[in-house]
Design a protein around this motif. Structure first.
Motif, PDB file in Angstrom:
ATOM      1  N   VAL A 296      -5.884  -9.056  -1.731  1.00 29.72           N
ATOM      2  CA  VAL A 296      -6.773  -9.507  -0.654  1.00 29.72           C
ATOM      3  C   VAL A 296      -7.635  -8.347  -0.156  1.00 29.72           C
ATOM      4  O   VAL A 296      -8.844  -8.506   0.068  1.00 29.72           O
ATOM      5  CB  VAL A 296      -5.956 -10.141   0.493  1.00 29.72           C
ATOM      6  N   ALA A 297      -7.036  -7.176   0.014  1.00 29.04           N
ATOM      7  CA  ALA A 297      -7.810  -6.016   0.472  1.00 29.04           C
ATOM      8  C   ALA A 297      -8.886  -5.631  -0.539  1.00 29.04           C
ATOM      9  O   ALA A 297     -10.009  -5.278  -0.160  1.00 29.04           O
ATOM     10  CB  ALA A 297      -6.878  -4.840   0.724  1.00 29.04           C
TER      11      ALA A 297
ATOM     12  N   MET B 221     -15.293  -0.377   8.011  1.00 22.72           N
ATOM     13  CA  MET B 221     -14.548  -1.474   7.378  1.00 22.72           C
ATOM     14  C   MET B 221     -13.904  -1.098   6.048  1.00 22.72           C
ATOM     15  O   MET B 221     -12.727  -1.410   5.835  1.00 22.72           O
ATOM     16  CB  MET B 221     -15.456  -2.700   7.226  1.00 22.72           C
ATOM     17  N   PRO B 222     -14.587  -0.396   5.127  1.00 23.41           N
ATOM     18  CA  PRO B 222     -13.896  -0.038   3.884  1.00 23.41           C
ATOM     19  C   PRO B 222     -12.746   0.937   4.121  1.00 23.41           C
ATOM     20  O   PRO B 222     -11.717   0.874   3.449  1.00 23.41           O
ATOM     21  CB  PRO B 222     -14.966   0.610   3.012  1.00 23.41           C
ATOM     22  N   ALA B 223     -12.917   1.824   5.098  1.00 21.85           N
ATOM     23  CA  ALA B 223     -11.834   2.770   5.399  1.00 21.85           C
ATOM     24  C   ALA B 223     -10.597   2.027   5.904  1.00 21.85           C
ATOM     25  O   ALA B 223      -9.466   2.343   5.525  1.00 21.85           O
ATOM     26  CB  ALA B 223     -12.299   3.786   6.428  1.00 21.85           C
TER      27      ALA B 223
ATOM     28  N   PRO C  76      -3.755  -1.293   1.016  1.00 19.71           N
ATOM     29  CA  PRO C  76      -3.010  -1.009  -0.218  1.00 19.71           C
ATOM     30  C   PRO C  76      -2.111   0.218  -0.100  1.00 19.71           C
ATOM     31  O   PRO C  76      -1.031   0.261  -0.675  1.00 19.71           O
ATOM     32  CB  PRO C  76      -4.098  -0.779  -1.267  1.00 19.71           C
ATOM     33  N   GLY C  77      -2.567   1.209   0.657  1.00 19.10           N
ATOM     34  CA  GLY C  77      -1.742   2.401   0.838  1.00 19.10           C
ATOM     35  C   GLY C  77      -0.447   2.106   1.560  1.00 19.10           C
ATOM     36  O   GLY C  77       0.626   2.579   1.168  1.00 19.10           O
ATOM     37  N   ILE C  78      -0.521   1.317   2.597  1.00 17.89           N
ATOM     38  CA  ILE C  78       0.683   0.946   3.334  1.00 17.89           C
ATOM     39  C   ILE C  78       1.562   0.032   2.488  1.00 17.89           C
ATOM     40  O   ILE C  78       2.787   0.156   2.496  1.00 17.89           O
ATOM     41  CB  ILE C  78       0.300   0.280   4.677  1.00 17.89           C
ATOM     42  N   SER C  79       0.939  -0.855   1.738  1.00 16.10           N
ATOM     43  CA  SER C  79       1.711  -1.750   0.870  1.00 16.10           C
ATOM     44  C   SER C  79       2.458  -0.977  -0.205  1.00 16.10           C
ATOM     45  O   SER C  79       3.635  -1.228  -0.464  1.00 16.10           O
ATOM     46  CB  SER C  79       0.790  -2.766   0.202  1.00 16.10           C
TER      47      SER C  79
END
Length: 68
Positions: A10-11, A31-33, A39-42
Motif C-alpha cells: 500500500v505504501a 508525503m513521500p518521506a 515499509p521501514g517500520i514494517s
C-alpha cells in the motif's frame, strides 16, 4: 506476515500516486518521506518474528550460530 506485506504494498502504491508540487504545494516533499516510514517500520517489526522462527527450527547444536 501478510499484514506487513500489505502495508509495504500500500505504501509503495501510494508513493506512485502522490500529487506534484503544483497540486500539493509544500506537502509534496513531506508525503513521500512519511510513506517511506511505513515499509521501514514494517520490515523492522518482521525481524523479531523471523529470528524466533529460525531459533525454534534450528538444530540444538547450531541454534546459537543461526540466531542473531
Amino acid at each position: 506476515m501478510a499484514a506487513i506485506i500489505i502495508a509495504m504494498t500500500v505504501a509503495t502504491v501510494l508513493t506512485g500516486l502522490l500529487p506534484s508540487v503544483a497540486v500539493a504545494g509544500i506537502w509534496a516533499p513531506v508525503m513521500p518521506a512519511l510513506l517511506l516510514l511505513v515499509p521501514g517500520i514494517s520490515a523492522g517489526g518482521e525481524f523479531p518474528d523471523a529470528a524466533l522462527f529460525i531459533g525454534e527450527y534450528a538444530q540444538n547444536k547450531r541454534r546459537a550460530f543461526q540466531t542473531p
